[in-house]
Design a protein around this motif. Structure first.
Motif, PDB file in Angstrom:
ATOM      1  N   GLY A 260      -3.479   4.181  -1.956  1.00  0.00           N
ATOM      2  CA  GLY A 260      -3.522   3.294  -3.107  1.00  0.00           C
ATOM      3  C   GLY A 260      -2.576   2.120  -2.931  1.00  0.00           C
ATOM      4  N   GLU A 261      -2.311   1.435  -4.020  1.00  0.00           N
ATOM      5  CA  GLU A 261      -1.451   0.262  -4.006  1.00  0.00           C
ATOM      6  C   GLU A 261      -0.411   0.373  -5.113  1.00  0.00           C
ATOM      7  OE1 GLU A 261      -4.034  -3.102  -4.386  1.00  0.00           O
ATOM      8  OE2 GLU A 261      -4.774  -2.904  -2.338  1.00  0.00           O
ATOM      9  N   TYR A 262       0.688  -0.354  -4.939  1.00  0.00           N
ATOM     10  CA  TYR A 262       1.738  -0.368  -5.950  1.00  0.00           C
ATOM     11  C   TYR A 262       2.330  -1.773  -6.046  1.00  0.00           C
ATOM     12  CZ  TYR A 262       5.358  -0.824  -2.448  1.00  0.00           C
ATOM     13  OH  TYR A 262       6.145  -1.310  -1.445  1.00  0.00           O
ATOM     14  N   ALA A 263       2.980  -2.044  -7.175  1.00  0.00           N
ATOM     15  CA  ALA A 263       3.721  -3.286  -7.371  1.00  0.00           C
ATOM     16  C   ALA A 263       4.859  -2.999  -8.339  1.00  0.00           C
ATOM     17  CB  ALA A 263       2.823  -4.384  -7.918  1.00  0.00           C
ATOM     18  N   VAL A 264       6.033  -3.534  -8.052  1.00  0.00           N
ATOM     19  CA  VAL A 264       7.203  -3.380  -8.918  1.00  0.00           C
ATOM     20  C   VAL A 264       7.419  -4.704  -9.640  1.00  0.00           C
ATOM     21  CG1 VAL A 264       9.688  -2.956  -9.005  1.00  0.00           C
ATOM     22  CG2 VAL A 264       8.246  -1.660  -7.416  1.00  0.00           C
ATOM     23  N   TRP A 265       7.382  -4.648 -10.950  1.00  0.00           N
ATOM     24  CA  TRP A 265       7.575  -5.824 -11.795  1.00  0.00           C
ATOM     25  C   TRP A 265       8.899  -5.678 -12.526  1.00  0.00           C
ATOM     26  CZ3 TRP A 265       4.053  -9.586 -11.184  1.00  0.00           C
ATOM     27  CH2 TRP A 265       2.842  -9.237 -10.620  1.00  0.00           C
ATOM     28  N   GLN A 266       9.833  -6.561 -12.266  1.00  0.00           N
ATOM     29  CA  GLN A 266      11.135  -6.494 -12.925  1.00  0.00           C
ATOM     30  C   GLN A 266      11.032  -7.070 -14.335  1.00  0.00           C
ATOM     31  OE1 GLN A 266      14.741  -6.239 -11.041  1.00  0.00           O
ATOM     32  NE2 GLN A 266      14.032  -7.126  -9.121  1.00  0.00           N
ATOM     33  N   ARG A 267      11.616  -6.366 -15.288  1.00  0.00           N
ATOM     34  CA  ARG A 267      11.625  -6.761 -16.690  1.00  0.00           C
ATOM     35  C   ARG A 267      12.988  -6.428 -17.280  1.00  0.00           C
ATOM     36  NH1 ARG A 267       7.610  -8.681 -15.091  1.00  0.00           N
ATOM     37  NH2 ARG A 267       5.492  -8.239 -15.662  1.00  0.00           N
TER      38      ARG A 267
ATOM     39  N   LEU B 181       6.915   0.144 -12.259  1.00  0.00           N
ATOM     40  CA  LEU B 181       6.205   0.296 -11.002  1.00  0.00           C
ATOM     41  C   LEU B 181       4.772   0.635 -11.398  1.00  0.00           C
ATOM     42  CD1 LEU B 181       7.291   2.287  -7.885  1.00  0.00           C
ATOM     43  CD2 LEU B 181       4.962   2.366  -8.737  1.00  0.00           C
ATOM     44  N   LYS B 182       3.848  -0.282 -11.107  1.00  0.00           N
ATOM     45  CA  LYS B 182       2.437  -0.059 -11.414  1.00  0.00           C
ATOM     46  C   LYS B 182       1.743   0.411 -10.143  1.00  0.00           C
ATOM     47  CE  LYS B 182       2.316  -3.538 -15.021  1.00  0.00           C
ATOM     48  NZ  LYS B 182       1.549  -4.624 -15.642  1.00  0.00           N
ATOM     49  N   TYR B 183       0.858   1.390 -10.295  1.00  0.00           N
ATOM     50  CA  TYR B 183       0.147   1.911  -9.138  1.00  0.00           C
ATOM     51  C   TYR B 183      -1.326   2.100  -9.455  1.00  0.00           C
ATOM     52  CZ  TYR B 183       0.873   6.378 -11.553  1.00  0.00           C
ATOM     53  OH  TYR B 183       0.893   7.377 -12.479  1.00  0.00           O
ATOM     54  N   SER B 184      -2.123   2.080  -8.402  1.00  0.00           N
ATOM     55  CA  SER B 184      -3.552   2.332  -8.547  1.00  0.00           C
ATOM     56  C   SER B 184      -4.049   3.036  -7.285  1.00  0.00           C
ATOM     57  CB  SER B 184      -4.319   1.026  -8.766  1.00  0.00           C
ATOM     58  OG  SER B 184      -4.205   0.196  -7.644  1.00  0.00           O
ATOM     59  N   ALA B 185      -4.968   3.940  -7.501  1.00  0.00           N
ATOM     60  CA  ALA B 185      -5.627   4.654  -6.404  1.00  0.00           C
ATOM     61  C   ALA B 185      -7.023   5.010  -6.907  1.00  0.00           C
ATOM     62  CB  ALA B 185      -4.851   5.896  -6.008  1.00  0.00           C
ATOM     63  N   GLY B 186      -8.026   4.278  -6.454  1.00  0.00           N
ATOM     64  CA  GLY B 186      -9.375   4.485  -6.984  1.00  0.00           C
ATOM     65  C   GLY B 186      -9.407   4.149  -8.461  1.00  0.00           C
TER      66      GLY B 186
ATOM     67  N   GLU C 145       0.836  -1.191   0.000  1.00  0.00           N
ATOM     68  CA  GLU C 145       0.000   0.000   0.000  1.00  0.00           C
ATOM     69  C   GLU C 145       0.874   1.245   0.000  1.00  0.00           C
ATOM     70  OE1 GLU C 145      -3.176   0.137   2.785  1.00  0.00           O
ATOM     71  OE2 GLU C 145      -3.655  -1.985   2.509  1.00  0.00           O
ATOM     72  N   ILE C 146       0.386   2.270  -0.660  1.00  0.00           N
ATOM     73  CA  ILE C 146       1.089   3.554  -0.671  1.00  0.00           C
ATOM     74  C   ILE C 146       0.795   4.249   0.661  1.00  0.00           C
ATOM     75  CG2 ILE C 146       1.209   5.826  -1.779  1.00  0.00           C
ATOM     76  CD1 ILE C 146       0.445   4.332  -4.406  1.00  0.00           C
ATOM     77  N   PRO C 147       1.859   4.617   1.405  1.00  0.00           N
ATOM     78  CA  PRO C 147       1.643   5.221   2.724  1.00  0.00           C
ATOM     79  C   PRO C 147       1.135   6.658   2.640  1.00  0.00           C
ATOM     80  CG  PRO C 147       3.986   5.091   2.235  1.00  0.00           C
ATOM     81  CD  PRO C 147       3.268   4.420   1.102  1.00  0.00           C
ATOM     82  N   ASN C 148       0.573   7.134   3.751  1.00  0.00           N
ATOM     83  CA  ASN C 148       0.038   8.499   3.831  1.00  0.00           C
ATOM     84  C   ASN C 148       1.089   9.566   3.584  1.00  0.00           C
ATOM     85  OD1 ASN C 148      -2.431   7.396   4.470  1.00  0.00           O
ATOM     86  ND2 ASN C 148      -2.186   7.683   6.665  1.00  0.00           N
ATOM     87  N   ASP C 149       2.361   9.249   3.890  1.00  0.00           N
ATOM     88  CA  ASP C 149       3.411  10.261   3.702  1.00  0.00           C
ATOM     89  C   ASP C 149       4.022  10.225   2.305  1.00  0.00           C
ATOM     90  OD1 ASP C 149       4.766   7.889   4.047  1.00  0.00           O
ATOM     91  OD2 ASP C 149       6.184   8.660   5.515  1.00  0.00           O
ATOM     92  N   GLY C 150       3.483   9.425   1.385  1.00  0.00           N
ATOM     93  CA  GLY C 150       3.921   9.440  -0.004  1.00  0.00           C
ATOM     94  C   GLY C 150       4.816   8.279  -0.383  1.00  0.00           C
TER      95      GLY C 150
END
Length: 102
Positions: free
Chosen positions: A76-83, A35-40, A13-18
Motif C-alpha cells: 500500500g501507500e502512506y503519507a504523513v501530514w503534519q498538523r 499518517l494516512k494509509y491506503s491498501a486496496g 510505499e509500504i514495504p513488504n516487511d511492514g
C-alpha cells in the motif's frame, strides 16, 4: 483540508516487511499530525503526537483500530501530514497558530 501546494512530510510505499521503518522515520521527524494509509479498498488515519502514535485513536468507519490495521499492512501507500494540535487558547489553522499561554 489540504491545498494544492501542500505536500506531505513523508510519503511512499509500504514495504513488504511492514511499517516499523516508517514509524522510526516519523519518530525522527517528531511529526505531529496524521499518517494516512491506503491498501486496496482499505483507507485509514493514525494520529501522531511528537513523533509517536497517539494513545487515543478514533476508530475507523467499521469500528476497527487504525493502528492495528497499519501494523498488519505489507503493501500500500502512506503519507504523513503534519498538523498543529488545536489548543483552546489559540487561533489559526493546521499550519500556524497564535495565542497566549498566560
Amino acid at each position: 483540508m489540504q491545498t494544492a501546494t501542500e505536500v506531505p512530510s513523508l510519503a511512499g510505499e509500504i514495504p513488504n516487511d511492514g511499517v516499523l521503518g516508517i514509524l522510526r522515520a516519523v519518530e525522527e521527524l517528531r511529526a505531529t499530525g496524521v499518517l494516512k494509509y491506503s491498501a486496496g479498498d482499505l483507507l485509514g488515519e493514525v494520529v501522531l503526537v511528537a513523533g509517536r502514535v497517539a494513545l487515543d485513536q478514533p476508530l475507523n468507519k467499521v469500528g476497527d483500530d487504525p493502528v492495528e490495521q497499519l501494523l498488519k499492512l505489507r503493501e500500500g501507500e502512506y503519507a504523513v501530514w503534519q498538523r498543529l494540535p488545536s489548543l483552546p487558547v489559540s487561533t489559526g489553522d493546521d499550519g500556524q497558530r497564535s495565542g497566549s499561554l498566560a
